[in-house]
Design an enzyme around this catalytic site. Structure first.
Site, PDB file in Angstrom:
ATOM      1  N   CYS A 114      -5.234   1.765   0.943  1.00  0.00           N
ATOM      2  CA  CYS A 114      -4.900   0.672   0.022  1.00  0.00           C
ATOM      3  C   CYS A 114      -5.418  -0.683   0.492  1.00  0.00           C
ATOM      4  O   CYS A 114      -6.054  -1.410  -0.265  1.00  0.00           O
ATOM      5  CB  CYS A 114      -3.408   0.631  -0.244  1.00  0.00           C
ATOM      6  SG  CYS A 114      -2.369   0.211   1.171  1.00  0.00           S
TER       7      CYS A 114
ATOM      8  N   HIS B  37       2.456  -0.805   1.111  1.00  0.00           N
ATOM      9  CA  HIS B  37       1.418  -0.360   0.167  1.00  0.00           C
ATOM     10  C   HIS B  37       1.059  -1.539  -0.724  1.00  0.00           C
ATOM     11  O   HIS B  37       1.866  -2.447  -0.930  1.00  0.00           O
ATOM     12  CB  HIS B  37       1.921   0.815  -0.670  1.00  0.00           C
ATOM     13  CG  HIS B  37       0.863   1.430  -1.522  1.00  0.00           C
ATOM     14  ND1 HIS B  37      -0.256   2.050  -0.998  1.00  0.00           N
ATOM     15  CD2 HIS B  37       0.737   1.500  -2.864  1.00  0.00           C
ATOM     16  CE1 HIS B  37      -1.011   2.485  -1.990  1.00  0.00           C
ATOM     17  NE2 HIS B  37      -0.436   2.162  -3.130  1.00  0.00           N
TER      18      HIS B  37
ATOM     19  N   HIS C 151      -4.976   1.158  -7.153  1.00  0.00           N
ATOM     20  CA  HIS C 151      -4.650   1.272  -5.731  1.00  0.00           C
ATOM     21  C   HIS C 151      -5.233   2.564  -5.173  1.00  0.00           C
ATOM     22  O   HIS C 151      -5.716   3.414  -5.916  1.00  0.00           O
ATOM     23  CB  HIS C 151      -3.141   1.199  -5.517  1.00  0.00           C
ATOM     24  CG  HIS C 151      -2.361   2.296  -6.175  1.00  0.00           C
ATOM     25  ND1 HIS C 151      -1.433   3.054  -5.509  1.00  0.00           N
ATOM     26  CD2 HIS C 151      -2.372   2.775  -7.441  1.00  0.00           C
ATOM     27  CE1 HIS C 151      -0.896   3.938  -6.332  1.00  0.00           C
ATOM     28  NE2 HIS C 151      -1.444   3.786  -7.514  1.00  0.00           N
TER      29      HIS C 151
END
Length: 191
Positions: A95, A147, A159
């Protein structure tokens, strides 16, 4: 009954001593894409801290049009494979590696290579002020900023999740991500 030598090779058996470092590495890979983050002083809202950009030295993009470029570049990475610590599309991306790679390609500016570091260096904004190209952060591992993704507009973000192993688009209001949303940050200067 199996002989002891075969039992040691079965999946539920304890791994041999020589395999333990590899097992620890595999567990680290599955852990996520960031280091342990620093929580804001006011933890009631991840984006409620307000400091002057000059005092904080936020990383910003030079032009508003760069935010559109970030979105377009991100969409070009759809279906790129996931790789923990991955920093380029040919090897795979995680990510924060995806976000860092895109920002560097669009603007030449370097971001840290972990979600917590990126959150620390970008300006917090309220969730009602999110624009395409802004960054969204989640607590997916029981810690803040574990994240992240890039907001696309219309409640969607892109993502590089480890689950299903490819860069993809998801909705902020999906049950999973809505429950884990930490806040948003921008690469645009205040103004």
């Amino acid at each position: 009954m199996y002989p002891l030598s075969i039992m040691a090779r079965l999946p539920f058996a304890s791994p041999p001593e020589w395999a333990r470092p590899g097992l620890l590495f595999a567990l680290a890979v599955l852990a996520g894409c960031s280091q342990t983050p620093q929580r804001p002083a006011d933890s009631s809202s991840a984006y409620s801290r307000h400091s002057s950009p000059t005092a904080r030295n936020w990383i910003t993009l030079p032009q508003q049009a760069d935010a559109q470029e970030v979105v377009l570049y991100a969409l070009g990475l759809l279906d790129t494979g996931y790789r923990f610590g991955g920093k380029n599309p040919s090897a795979g991306l995680d990510c924060s590696g995806m976000v860092s790679y895109i920002v560097e390609q669009v603007s030449g500016r370097k971001l840290p290579y972990n979600a917590a570091g990126i959150a620390e260096r970008t300006r917090p904004i309220s969730s009602g002020a999110i624009q395409p190209g802004d960054l969204v952060f989640f607590n997916t591992l029981g810690r803040a900023y574990s994240h992240m993704g890039i907001y696309l507009g219309d409640g969607k973000f892109i993502h590089a999740p480890s689950s299903k192993g490819k860069v993809r688009v998801d909705r902020l209001d999906s049950r999973y991500f809505a429950e884990r949303f930490e806040g948003a940050r921008t690469l645009m200067p205040e103004g």
